[in-house]
Design a protein around this motif. Sequence first.
Motif, PDB file in Angstrom:
ATOM      1  N   ASN A  22       0.824  -1.218   0.000  1.00 40.20           N
ATOM      2  CA  ASN A  22       0.000   0.000   0.000  1.00 40.20           C
ATOM      3  C   ASN A  22       0.852   1.259   0.000  1.00 40.20           C
ATOM      4  O   ASN A  22       0.432   2.307   0.512  1.00 40.20           O
ATOM      5  CB  ASN A  22      -0.924   0.007   1.219  1.00 40.20           C
ATOM      6  N   LEU A  23       2.057   1.206  -0.565  1.00 39.35           N
ATOM      7  CA  LEU A  23       2.941   2.366  -0.521  1.00 39.35           C
ATOM      8  C   LEU A  23       2.319   3.598  -1.164  1.00 39.35           C
ATOM      9  O   LEU A  23       2.559   4.729  -0.727  1.00 39.35           O
ATOM     10  CB  LEU A  23       4.275   2.035  -1.215  1.00 39.35           C
ATOM     11  N   ASP A  24       1.522   3.395  -2.194  1.00 38.46           N
ATOM     12  CA  ASP A  24       0.905   4.532  -2.874  1.00 38.46           C
ATOM     13  C   ASP A  24      -0.217   5.165  -2.056  1.00 38.46           C
ATOM     14  O   ASP A  24      -0.663   6.274  -2.376  1.00 38.46           O
ATOM     15  CB  ASP A  24       0.364   4.104  -4.242  1.00 38.46           C
ATOM     16  N   ASP A  25      -0.685   4.472  -1.017  1.00 36.65           N
ATOM     17  CA  ASP A  25      -1.788   4.980  -0.210  1.00 36.65           C
ATOM     18  C   ASP A  25      -1.324   5.690   1.053  1.00 36.65           C
ATOM     19  O   ASP A  25      -2.139   6.321   1.742  1.00 36.65           O
ATOM     20  CB  ASP A  25      -2.728   3.832   0.182  1.00 36.65           C
ATOM     21  N   ILE A  26      -0.038   5.572   1.392  1.00 38.77           N
ATOM     22  CA  ILE A  26       0.471   6.212   2.613  1.00 38.77           C
ATOM     23  C   ILE A  26       0.545   7.722   2.387  1.00 38.77           C
ATOM     24  O   ILE A  26       1.145   8.173   1.414  1.00 38.77           O
ATOM     25  CB  ILE A  26       1.853   5.647   2.987  1.00 38.77           C
ATOM     26  N   PRO A  27      -0.075   8.512   3.240  1.00 42.27           N
ATOM     27  CA  PRO A  27      -0.118   9.967   3.001  1.00 42.27           C
ATOM     28  C   PRO A  27       1.230  10.642   3.259  1.00 42.27           C
ATOM     29  O   PRO A  27       2.109  10.092   3.934  1.00 42.27           O
ATOM     30  CB  PRO A  27      -1.172  10.455   3.998  1.00 42.27           C
ATOM     31  N   ASP A  28       1.391  11.828   2.704  1.00 35.54           N
ATOM     32  CA  ASP A  28       2.555  12.650   3.004  1.00 35.54           C
ATOM     33  C   ASP A  28       2.567  13.008   4.488  1.00 35.54           C
ATOM     34  O   ASP A  28       1.544  12.910   5.179  1.00 35.54           O
ATOM     35  CB  ASP A  28       2.515  13.944   2.190  1.00 35.54           C
ATOM     36  N   ALA A  29       3.718  13.454   4.966  1.00 37.35           N
ATOM     37  CA  ALA A  29       3.793  13.977   6.325  1.00 37.35           C
ATOM     38  C   ALA A  29       2.892  15.201   6.444  1.00 37.35           C
ATOM     39  O   ALA A  29       2.779  15.995   5.507  1.00 37.35           O
ATOM     40  CB  ALA A  29       5.240  14.340   6.657  1.00 37.35           C
ATOM     41  N   GLN A  30       2.239  15.351   7.574  1.00 38.15           N
ATOM     42  CA  GLN A  30       1.315  16.462   7.795  1.00 38.15           C
ATOM     43  C   GLN A  30       2.005  17.532   8.646  1.00 38.15           C
ATOM     44  O   GLN A  30       2.231  17.322   9.847  1.00 38.15           O
ATOM     45  CB  GLN A  30       0.052  15.964   8.502  1.00 38.15           C
ATOM     46  N   PRO A  31       2.374  18.670   8.051  1.00 39.51           N
ATOM     47  CA  PRO A  31       3.087  19.705   8.806  1.00 39.51           C
ATOM     48  C   PRO A  31       2.284  20.193  10.012  1.00 39.51           C
ATOM     49  O   PRO A  31       1.085  20.458   9.916  1.00 39.51           O
ATOM     50  CB  PRO A  31       3.267  20.830   7.781  1.00 39.51           C
ATOM     51  N   ARG A  32       2.962  20.289  11.129  1.00 40.93           N
ATOM     52  CA  ARG A  32       2.364  20.824  12.350  1.00 40.93           C
ATOM     53  C   ARG A  32       3.472  21.454  13.182  1.00 40.93           C
ATOM     54  O   ARG A  32       4.643  21.121  13.017  1.00 40.93           O
ATOM     55  CB  ARG A  32       1.644  19.728  13.146  1.00 40.93           C
ATOM     56  N   LEU A  33       3.092  22.349  14.049  1.00 42.24           N
ATOM     57  CA  LEU A  33       4.060  23.033  14.884  1.00 42.24           C
ATOM     58  C   LEU A  33       4.481  22.112  16.025  1.00 42.24           C
ATOM     59  O   LEU A  33       3.646  21.644  16.795  1.00 42.24           O
ATOM     60  CB  LEU A  33       3.457  24.325  15.433  1.00 42.24           C
ATOM     61  N   GLU A  34       5.781  21.814  16.100  1.00 37.49           N
ATOM     62  CA  GLU A  34       6.313  20.928  17.128  1.00 37.49           C
ATOM     63  C   GLU A  34       7.473  21.616  17.840  1.00 37.49           C
ATOM     64  O   GLU A  34       8.169  22.453  17.252  1.00 37.49           O
ATOM     65  CB  GLU A  34       6.846  19.630  16.510  1.00 37.49           C
ATOM     66  N   PRO A  35       7.720  21.260  19.098  1.00 43.90           N
ATOM     67  CA  PRO A  35       8.922  21.768  19.773  1.00 43.90           C
ATOM     68  C   PRO A  35      10.176  21.282  19.053  1.00 43.90           C
ATOM     69  O   PRO A  35      10.260  20.117  18.664  1.00 43.90           O
ATOM     70  CB  PRO A  35       8.827  21.167  21.178  1.00 43.90           C
TER      71      PRO A  35
END
Length: 300
Positions: A22-35
């Motif tokens: 399912n490599l084509d179904d794995i989403p991109d990283a979701q940007p979020r504010l992290e320490p």
Amino acid sequence: MVQKRGGAYYKDDGPGDEIPDNLDDIPDAQPRLEPLHRFANRPYVVLGKAYEPHASLRPHQERGIASWYGKKFHGQKTSIGEPYDMFAMTAAHPTLAIPSYVRVTNVSNGKSVVVRVTDRGPFHADRVIDLSYLAAYRLGYVDNGSTLVNVESILPEGATTMTYAQVMPVASPRRPVGTPAERDEIELLAAKLSFDKPPVSPMATGGPPPAVSPAAASASSASMRSVFLQLGAFASAENAESLRSHLLRELDWLNEGVQINADGGMHRVHLGPYASRADAERVAEKIRLALGYKPTFVAR
């Protein structure tokens, strides 16, 4: 299952035998504010080159060669302290803040992915970023091993006004000596000084070698057995271990051990020992030809 074709992988690396379908179904990283990580963003030195990671989340663009790493590092600790997952959307970069997010676009086909930067590297003069197997697969260059990419940082809302200190965890253990900024400065100075020391040399400069007694020759030989090549110096143990793992992949022809020597708040990555400066010099030149940078010489 994704079919792999040989020829483009590092020695003992590659996608492995069990690849999710399912490599084509794995989403991109979701940007979020992290320490930002407390230690992974401190200055460091690798192969004589000083790096100063970003101390805040800020705009960044560059173009260069991307490589990827796979099964040989799957599960190993990254600079952020998390295990590397070759089937996640992650990346290694020499100076981008950890963690942070970037969009990587394959110049040859226009495909792009968003990845989370969690590790340091690649330490190669011709490369700008190392991607996970999944990210490289989605960009279409797994079989080629590397490709030309554009890298552009993605700033979560509010990140442009935040500094390193503001995104650091609020709670931190009290230490007896100096403020964090003072300790960082001391550690950077120690790293720089370690590379400012004159190279180890078994011979005095100029003229033919003087005659020595057998006892003196024996003592000199014993001294030369402590010649090492210094590959890097870090305040962060995780960064030092990450460099060790990356170089073991890049320099898979090495016969000597790659050691981490912790002392005085620094973690130095050493290669050796060598019986003579000449032996160490030969290996140092080989490393320069492979990576574009040359290690320095130290005695231990």
